[in-house]
Structures are given as structure tokens and as C-alpha cells.
Design an enzyme around this catalytic site. Structure first.
Site, short mmCIF file in Angstrom:
data_model
loop_
_atom_site.label_atom_id
_atom_site.label_comp_id
_atom_site.label_asym_id
_atom_site.label_seq_id
_atom_site.Cartn_x
_atom_site.Cartn_y
_atom_site.Cartn_z
N HIS A 10 0.88 -1.24 -0.14
CA HIS A 10 -0.09 0.06 0.01
C HIS A 10 1.03 1.25 -0.14
O HIS A 10 1.61 1.56 0.90
CB HIS A 10 -0.85 0.13 1.33
CG HIS A 10 -1.98 0.96 1.42
ND1 HIS A 10 -1.87 1.80 2.54
CD2 HIS A 10 -2.63 1.51 0.43
CE1 HIS A 10 -2.96 2.78 2.24
NE2 HIS A 10 -3.51 2.55 0.86
N ARG A 11 0.56 2.18 -0.96
CA ARG A 11 1.65 3.23 -0.98
C ARG A 11 3.03 2.71 -1.20
O ARG A 11 3.79 3.68 -0.73
CB ARG A 11 1.06 4.43 -0.11
CG ARG A 11 -0.41 4.82 -0.03
CD ARG A 11 -0.64 5.73 0.82
NE ARG A 11 -2.25 5.81 1.39
CZ ARG A 11 -2.32 6.82 2.33
NH1 ARG A 11 -1.58 7.35 2.97
NH2 ARG A 11 -3.72 6.46 2.57
N GLU A 37 0.24 -0.45 -4.59
CA GLU A 37 -0.91 0.27 -4.82
C GLU A 37 -0.12 1.74 -4.81
O GLU A 37 0.68 1.95 -3.72
CB GLU A 37 -1.98 -0.15 -3.95
CG GLU A 37 -3.11 0.85 -4.14
CD GLU A 37 -3.08 2.31 -3.14
OE1 GLU A 37 -4.17 3.01 -3.21
OE2 GLU A 37 -2.36 2.33 -2.76
N ASP A 39 -1.31 6.20 -5.24
CA ASP A 39 -2.21 7.15 -5.56
C ASP A 39 -1.69 8.22 -6.61
O ASP A 39 -0.71 8.82 -6.58
CB ASP A 39 -2.69 7.98 -4.37
CG ASP A 39 -2.99 6.89 -3.27
OD1 ASP A 39 -4.10 6.40 -3.33
OD2 ASP A 39 -2.18 7.05 -2.15
N HIS A 52 -0.91 11.23 -2.17
CA HIS A 52 -2.33 10.83 -1.70
C HIS A 52 -3.10 11.81 -1.21
O HIS A 52 -4.44 12.13 -1.69
CB HIS A 52 -2.04 9.85 -0.47
CG HIS A 52 -3.43 9.39 0.30
ND1 HIS A 52 -3.82 10.36 1.31
CD2 HIS A 52 -4.30 8.20 0.41
CE1 HIS A 52 -5.30 9.54 1.53
NE2 HIS A 52 -5.27 8.41 0.95
N GLU A 112 -4.41 3.88 -8.19
CA GLU A 112 -5.63 4.63 -7.79
C GLU A 112 -5.53 6.02 -8.22
O GLU A 112 -4.76 6.68 -7.72
CB GLU A 112 -5.43 4.50 -6.40
CG GLU A 112 -6.94 5.13 -5.79
CD GLU A 112 -7.06 5.49 -4.22
OE1 GLU A 112 -6.30 4.80 -3.41
OE2 GLU A 112 -8.01 6.10 -3.87
N LYS A 114 -6.77 9.35 -7.99
CA LYS A 114 -7.36 9.98 -6.66
C LYS A 114 -7.33 11.35 -6.93
O LYS A 114 -6.65 12.29 -6.64
CB LYS A 114 -6.36 9.79 -5.81
CG LYS A 114 -6.52 10.38 -4.30
CD LYS A 114 -7.43 9.32 -3.62
CE LYS A 114 -6.70 8.73 -2.44
NZ LYS A 114 -7.55 7.83 -1.67
N ASP A 234 0.29 -2.22 4.40
CA ASP A 234 1.35 -1.23 4.43
C ASP A 234 2.70 -1.94 4.93
O ASP A 234 3.49 -1.37 4.68
CB ASP A 234 1.16 -0.22 5.86
CG ASP A 234 -0.06 0.81 5.55
OD1 ASP A 234 -0.20 0.96 4.33
OD2 ASP A 234 -0.91 0.96 6.46
#
Ligand code: G3P
Ligand code: MG
Length: 245
Positions: A10-11, A37, A39, A52, A112, A114, A234
Site C-alpha cells: 500500500h502506497r 498500490e 495514488d 495521496h 488508484e 485520486k 502497508d
């Protein structure tokens, strides 16, 4: 057809590196993740950058809205030292730079979209144009997800062959109809309000279930037992290790 792996950072690897930076993507790879992943947002001058928040403040030493800065301005801020001194000098990456790193590392990704308010379609179109140009067809097929239906619609229009993921904090009553209308291949629900029955329904509909943001090994094991395909976490090393133990 998409084949996301069990673990998606995540990120990047938000627990152990400054989120949404090249260092975080490298860290995810070092922890054994094969996908990340991240943003994606637009600068004032229409470049796609990886961040993000709408504001620079939390994750950089800059201030104010990303949407009001040019790419050249965005590139001057430090996106690493807020996390720790070891990461000082890290920049907000562009989408192109991120894709180049994924190719170098042999990684796949979930982008993603965003968007800042009002730029839903424009952000999706800009992401699609770059993916079409800079991500080879021979590389792992990515997933483009968004909470914004207008972004998913625009992506479908601009690049119908890029698989889409339907993001939701919680799956409402009409999720199936919406997923179908948007032609999504994956559903990305938050884990907190997800039920076992909903996972069954996702699988019965022939869709992938990619659940976020799961940082507890016990929870990850339970979700996998329910039939979830991918865990967005994460801490890809921790969760990957727990699932393979
Ligand atoms: O894509 C899953 C997850 O990243 C969605 O929430 O706020 O972390 O972007 P957020
Ligand atoms: Mg995200």
C-alpha cells in the site's frame, strides 16, 4: 483477465518507507511484494504525480494544494525526510518515473486515480494516456481503481483495455449493478465492514476481491480464508510472511 498477487504493497510499503515514493516502491520489492498500490493526482499543469493528499503538507516539506502547483514546483519539495532522515532527498515521483522503476524491478501495480475535486475525468484520462504510452503490453496487466465513478467511466472511455477496480469504503446495496455498469473486473472494499457473504458474492460474480488496508496477520489470514484474492497492506513483508507461514 487480471492476475493480481496475494500481497500488494500500500502506497509502496507505507509502514517502512515514505508513502508513494520510489523508495517505498523499492522497499516493497525488497520485502517480497510483486505489486504496489499508489495514488495518482494532477499538478496544475496537468502532469500526473504520485501523492495521496490534496495538500503537500503531511507528506512533504512543502505547503498547500497539489492542484495549484506546477510539476516544476512539485519537484522541489522533499517527500522523504518527514518520515526519517534516511529518506531525505526523496521526491514526489511522476507516474512515468514510477512505471520505469516497476519495469526495472519486474513489478506490477494498482494505480488508484485520486483526483482533486472537479478533475475526475481529466485525471483518469491523463493516467490512461501515460499507461498506454509507457507501459508495455508484455508487462504485468495492471489494475486502475478509483473511488470516483466519473474517473472509472472516463478510464473506460479512454482506455477500455486497462482493467478497472471498483473502490469503496463499504459495499452498498447497489455495488453489483455499479460494478457491472462500469465494467470493472475487480472490487476493492475496505476490510472493516466487509462480510464473508460479500466476498462470496464478489467471487460468484467472477470478480477479483482486493481488500485494503490490512496490517494485522490474523485479519489477513481470515480474509484469505474467505476467498479474498489480494491483500493491500502497508507492511507487505510482515503480511506476506504471515500468510506463507
Ligand atoms: O486503494 C486502496 C486504498 O489505498 C484506498 O484508500 O485513502 O489509502 O488511498 P487510500
Ligand atoms: Mg490509495
Amino acid at each position: 483477465m487480471i492476475t493480481p498477487p496475494r500481497i500488494i504493497g500500500h502506497r509502496g510499503a507505507k509502514a517502512n518507507a515514505p508513502e508513494n515514493t520510489l523508495a517505498a516502491f523499492r522497499r516493497a520489492h525488497a520485502e517480497g511484494a510483486t505489486w504496489v498500490e499508489f495514488d495518482a493526482k494532477l499538478t496544475r499543469d496537468g502532469a500526473v504525480v504520485v501523492i495521496h493528499d490534496e495538500l503537500l503538507d503531511r507528506t512533504t516539506d512543502g505547503k498547500g494544494p497539489v492542484a495549484e502547483r506546477t510539476l516544476a514546483e512539485i519537484r522541489t519539495v522533499d517527500a522523504g525526510k518527514w518520515f526519517s532522515a534516511e529518506f531525505a532527498g526523496e521526491r514526489i515521483p511522476t507516474l512515468e518515473e514510477s512505471l520505469a522503476l516497476f519495469l526495472e524491478l519486474g513489478m506490477g501495480f494498482n494505480i488508484e486515480v485520486k483526483p482533486c475535486p472537479g478533475r475526475e475525468a481529466e485525471t483518469a484520462r491523463a493516467c490512461c494516456a501515460i499507461l498506454e504510452r509507457a507501459w508495455p503490453r508484455s508487462a504485468p496487466v495492471p489494475v486502475l481503481s478509483s473511488f470516483k465513478r466519473a474517473s472509472l467511466e472516463a478510464a473506460r472511455e479512454a482506455a477500455p483495455n486497462i482493467p478497472r477496480g471498483y473502490l469503496a469504503e463499504e459495499l452498498g446495496k447497489s455495488w453489483r449493478a455499479e460494478v457491472e455498469a462500469l465494467g470493472c473486473l475487480a472490487v476493492h472494499p475496505g476490510w472493516k465492514r466487509l462480510t464473508r457473504q460479500q466476498v462470496r458474492d464478489i467471487k460468484e460474480a467472477g470478480l477479483k476481491a482486493l481488500v485494503w488496508t490490512v496490517n494485522e496477520p490474523e485479519r489477513a489470514r481470515e480474509l484469505v480464508a474467505w476467498g479474498v484474492d489480494g491483500i493491500i497492506t502497508d507492511a507487505p513483508g510482515l503480511i506476506g510472511g504471515a500468510l506463507s507461514a
